[in-house]
Design a protein around this motif. Structure first.
Motif, PDB file in Angstrom:
ATOM      1  N   CYS A 296       0.850  -1.200   0.000  1.00  0.00           N
ATOM      2  CA  CYS A 296       0.000   0.000   0.000  1.00  0.00           C
ATOM      3  C   CYS A 296       0.884   1.248   0.000  1.00  0.00           C
ATOM      4  CB  CYS A 296      -0.884   0.043   1.245  1.00  0.00           C
ATOM      5  SG  CYS A 296      -1.979  -1.349   1.426  1.00  0.00           S
ATOM      6  N   LEU A 297       1.927   1.214   0.827  1.00  0.00           N
ATOM      7  CA  LEU A 297       2.817   2.369   0.959  1.00  0.00           C
ATOM      8  C   LEU A 297       3.641   2.556  -0.312  1.00  0.00           C
ATOM      9  CD1 LEU A 297       4.102   1.784   4.623  1.00  0.00           C
ATOM     10  CD2 LEU A 297       1.990   2.859   3.865  1.00  0.00           C
ATOM     11  N   VAL A 298       4.064   1.439  -0.916  1.00  0.00           N
ATOM     12  CA  VAL A 298       4.848   1.514  -2.156  1.00  0.00           C
ATOM     13  C   VAL A 298       3.997   2.140  -3.261  1.00  0.00           C
ATOM     14  CG1 VAL A 298       5.924   0.153  -4.005  1.00  0.00           C
ATOM     15  CG2 VAL A 298       6.417  -0.388  -1.617  1.00  0.00           C
ATOM     16  N   ALA A 299       2.749   1.690  -3.402  1.00  0.00           N
ATOM     17  CA  ALA A 299       1.866   2.210  -4.447  1.00  0.00           C
ATOM     18  C   ALA A 299       1.744   3.726  -4.330  1.00  0.00           C
ATOM     19  CB  ALA A 299       0.490   1.549  -4.356  1.00  0.00           C
ATOM     20  N   GLU A 300       1.506   4.198  -3.109  1.00  0.00           N
ATOM     21  CA  GLU A 300       1.351   5.643  -2.873  1.00  0.00           C
ATOM     22  C   GLU A 300       2.669   6.371  -3.166  1.00  0.00           C
ATOM     23  OE1 GLU A 300      -0.674   7.929  -2.297  1.00  0.00           O
ATOM     24  OE2 GLU A 300       0.605   9.500  -1.465  1.00  0.00           O
ATOM     25  N   SER A 301       3.772   5.784  -2.680  1.00  0.00           N
ATOM     26  CA  SER A 301       5.070   6.439  -2.804  1.00  0.00           C
ATOM     27  C   SER A 301       5.514   6.608  -4.262  1.00  0.00           C
ATOM     28  CB  SER A 301       6.114   5.635  -2.008  1.00  0.00           C
ATOM     29  OG  SER A 301       7.386   6.153  -2.209  1.00  0.00           O
ATOM     30  N   ILE A 302       5.258   5.592  -5.082  1.00  0.00           N
ATOM     31  CA  ILE A 302       5.727   5.686  -6.474  1.00  0.00           C
ATOM     32  C   ILE A 302       4.667   6.303  -7.401  1.00  0.00           C
ATOM     33  CG2 ILE A 302       7.312   3.731  -6.186  1.00  0.00           C
ATOM     34  CD1 ILE A 302       5.363   1.991  -7.797  1.00  0.00           C
ATOM     35  N   GLY A 303       3.477   6.536  -6.863  1.00  0.00           N
ATOM     36  CA  GLY A 303       2.426   7.172  -7.661  1.00  0.00           C
ATOM     37  C   GLY A 303       1.684   6.217  -8.580  1.00  0.00           C
ATOM     38  N   CYS A 304       1.437   5.009  -8.057  1.00  0.00           N
ATOM     39  CA  CYS A 304       0.701   4.008  -8.841  1.00  0.00           C
ATOM     40  C   CYS A 304      -0.777   4.051  -8.421  1.00  0.00           C
ATOM     41  CB  CYS A 304       1.300   2.623  -8.589  1.00  0.00           C
ATOM     42  SG  CYS A 304       0.500   1.313  -9.494  1.00  0.00           S
ATOM     43  N   ASP A 305      -1.662   4.114  -9.398  1.00  0.00           N
ATOM     44  CA  ASP A 305      -3.079   4.300  -9.084  1.00  0.00           C
ATOM     45  C   ASP A 305      -3.800   3.015  -8.672  1.00  0.00           C
ATOM     46  OD1 ASP A 305      -2.782   6.943  -9.754  1.00  0.00           O
ATOM     47  OD2 ASP A 305      -3.241   6.577 -11.878  1.00  0.00           O
ATOM     48  N   THR A 306      -3.237   1.877  -9.012  1.00  0.00           N
ATOM     49  CA  THR A 306      -3.991   0.639  -8.786  1.00  0.00           C
ATOM     50  C   THR A 306      -4.197   0.343  -7.300  1.00  0.00           C
ATOM     51  OG1 THR A 306      -4.107  -1.729  -9.250  1.00  0.00           O
ATOM     52  CG2 THR A 306      -1.933  -0.840  -8.837  1.00  0.00           C
ATOM     53  N   GLY A 307      -5.318  -0.259  -6.998  1.00  0.00           N
ATOM     54  CA  GLY A 307      -5.555  -0.724  -5.634  1.00  0.00           C
ATOM     55  C   GLY A 307      -5.329  -2.219  -5.548  1.00  0.00           C
ATOM     56  N   PHE A 308      -4.932  -2.805  -6.672  1.00  0.00           N
ATOM     57  CA  PHE A 308      -4.731  -4.249  -6.722  1.00  0.00           C
ATOM     58  C   PHE A 308      -3.313  -4.573  -6.260  1.00  0.00           C
ATOM     59  CE2 PHE A 308      -4.982  -8.210  -9.638  1.00  0.00           C
ATOM     60  CZ  PHE A 308      -5.456  -8.957  -8.587  1.00  0.00           C
ATOM     61  N   VAL A 309      -3.109  -4.502  -4.945  1.00  0.00           N
ATOM     62  CA  VAL A 309      -1.764  -4.676  -4.379  1.00  0.00           C
ATOM     63  C   VAL A 309      -1.865  -5.592  -3.163  1.00  0.00           C
ATOM     64  CG1 VAL A 309      -1.145  -2.328  -5.087  1.00  0.00           C
ATOM     65  CG2 VAL A 309      -1.834  -2.739  -2.726  1.00  0.00           C
ATOM     66  N   PHE A 310      -0.825  -6.336  -2.893  1.00  0.00           N
ATOM     67  CA  PHE A 310      -0.790  -7.109  -1.639  1.00  0.00           C
ATOM     68  C   PHE A 310       0.638  -7.519  -1.293  1.00  0.00           C
ATOM     69  CE2 PHE A 310      -1.547 -10.281  -4.965  1.00  0.00           C
ATOM     70  CZ  PHE A 310      -0.633 -11.276  -4.663  1.00  0.00           C
ATOM     71  N   ASP A 311       0.830  -7.865  -0.014  1.00  0.00           N
ATOM     72  CA  ASP A 311       2.123  -8.390   0.451  1.00  0.00           C
ATOM     73  C   ASP A 311       2.037  -9.901   0.527  1.00  0.00           C
ATOM     74  OD1 ASP A 311       2.692  -5.746   0.891  1.00  0.00           O
ATOM     75  OD2 ASP A 311       3.331  -5.992   2.973  1.00  0.00           O
ATOM     76  N   MET A 312       3.156 -10.554   0.331  1.00  0.00           N
ATOM     77  CA  MET A 312       3.207 -11.986   0.568  1.00  0.00           C
ATOM     78  C   MET A 312       4.522 -12.336   1.262  1.00  0.00           C
ATOM     79  SD  MET A 312       3.868 -13.493  -3.239  1.00  0.00           S
ATOM     80  CE  MET A 312       4.606 -15.004  -2.667  1.00  0.00           C
ATOM     81  N   ASN A 313       4.479 -13.391   2.066  1.00  0.00           N
ATOM     82  CA  ASN A 313       5.663 -13.804   2.815  1.00  0.00           C
ATOM     83  C   ASN A 313       5.912 -15.281   2.570  1.00  0.00           C
ATOM     84  OD1 ASN A 313       7.525 -14.664   4.670  1.00  0.00           O
ATOM     85  ND2 ASN A 313       6.398 -14.007   6.476  1.00  0.00           N
TER      86      ASN A 313
END
Lengths: 73, 320
Positions: free
Chosen positions: B91-108
């Protein structure tokens, strides 16, 4: 027979001459560190078709030879 | 299943820690560490956040791909843990780089994370849900290791690596496996201060049985490579580069000898970065890409192993 094959496998990890390796030689004496012994064990598993758990702590060549002889099919 | 990696990126913290610096407070030495691991230095976070590294690596990959963040319609972050337990780093990466998509997630998926992320991305490209996906692997191992434990803390470093993948006609194939075993390698989670729960343990650092993991790593790399090659009617000689998770040079060399391949086919950068968990493969890919070593048409084998116990391998064609 098992002993001779183990000595042969050991030559990849130790500079000690094969004819001076005995059953009482320790892996430390032969200059193997802990990861060398893991690699040696993997080589032994391939060679003899045995499975050796890493929890086994072998100190001497003889102890590995005995383990192989006891567990070979 | 087919895609191309169209851009790579990397970012590491500024602070470099040498083996000699570690031997100032640990009973160890440069000679001991180099002989058993190949590692000479590693980058360790001081003032940076993991978001800083992840965003920088992502921007680097976008630039290399010749696109902007607006052109990406999905972001997958692979991390043991972001700067926060919540929100997700993606979520933070999307905002920081200016990506509009909400289709984001973390995986471990521990050190295997990049391969699992790549297969996940491939599936979303395949079904048409995304056209272009940013995968960023960002890891702060310095937060998880016990800096008093000389057997583990010398092995790890911090860093981030990123790739942009796009649907193409370049065929890829994967193997991913887990066995659910954790005693050999784990990091306990935080328990919080729940007054109803009795404390079970105080140790919150990474624990690893090095001998077990060494054996797991070497045997996984070799058997996964052979299985994947067999499945695709290929042989070990058909691979231009084996790009392995950079955990330990001894693991890389042992696997190489078992696959009977030349040294130059197993590139490595573990000596200057240590083990950066899931970031290690995209960081190495970036080094190879930027130094011009990857040529169009080359077939690459990527292979990783780690906590889970997880393992994954992938054959891709380089067609940037």
């Amino acid at each position: 027979m098992v002993f001779e094959k183990v000595v042969e496998l050991l030559s990849d990890y130790s500079d000690v001459a094969a004819d001076s390796i005995t059953e009482d030689s320790t892996f430390e004496d032969l200059g193997l560190d802990s990861l060398d012994t893991v690699e040696l064990i993997m080589g032994i598993e391939d060679e003899f078709g045995v499975t050796i758990e890493m929890s086994n702590e072998f100190k001497t060549v003889g102890s590995v030879v005995k383990y192989i002889e006891d567990n070979m099919e | 299943m087919s895609f191309s990696i169209i851009g790579t990126g990397k970012s590491v913290p500024e602070h470099i820690v040498t083996n000699d610096m570690l031997s100032e407070f640990l009973d160890t030495s440069d000679e001991w560490i180099v002989e058993r691991t190949g590692i000479k230095v590693r980058h360790v976070m001081t003032s940076e956040t993991l978001l800083d590294l992840a965003a920088k690596a992502s921007e680097d990959a976008l630039k290399d791909a010749g696109i902007t963040a607006k052109d990406v319609d999905m972001i997958i972050c692979s991390t043991l843990q972001g700067d926060y337990v919540s929100p997700a780093l993606s979520c933070l990466v999307a905002e920081s780089i200016g990506c509009d998509t909400g289709f984001v997630f973390d995986m471990n998926m521990g050190c295997s994370g990049f391969i699992f992320a790549l297969e996940t991305a491939d599936s979303f490209l395949e079904c048409g849900r995304a056209r272009r996906i940013l995968i960023v692997c960002a890891e702060a191992l310095s937060r998880h290791i016990d800096w008093n434990d000389r057997s583990t803390c010398v092995l790890f470093g911090d860093g981030a690596g990123a790739v942009v993948v796009e649907k193409s006609d370049s065929k890829v194939d994967f193997i991913t496996k887990v066995n659910g075993s954790y005693e050999e390698l784990y990091i306990p989670g935080e328990e919080g201060n729940n007054p109803y729960k009795s404390k079970c343990c105080d140790v919150r650092y990474l624990k690893m049985n090095g001998r077990e993991i060494f054996k797991f790593a070497v045997s996984s790399i070799v058997s996964d490579a052979k299985e994947l090659l067999d499945k695709n009617g290929m042989t070990t000689d058909d691979i231009s580069f084996y790009i392995l998770h950079q955990a330990n040079l001894r693991i890389i060399n042992s696997a190489r000898q078992r696959l009977k391949q030349d040294e130059e086919k197993f590139p490595h950068n573990v000596e200057t970065h240590g083990n950066t968990s899931s970031a290690s493969i995209p960081m190495l890919l970036d080094d190879l890409n930027k130094s011009g070593k990857l040529k169009n048409g080359m077939t690459l084998m990527l292979s990783a192993f780690g906590a889970g116990l997880s393992r994954g391998a992938c054959i891709i064609k380089w067609s940037k």
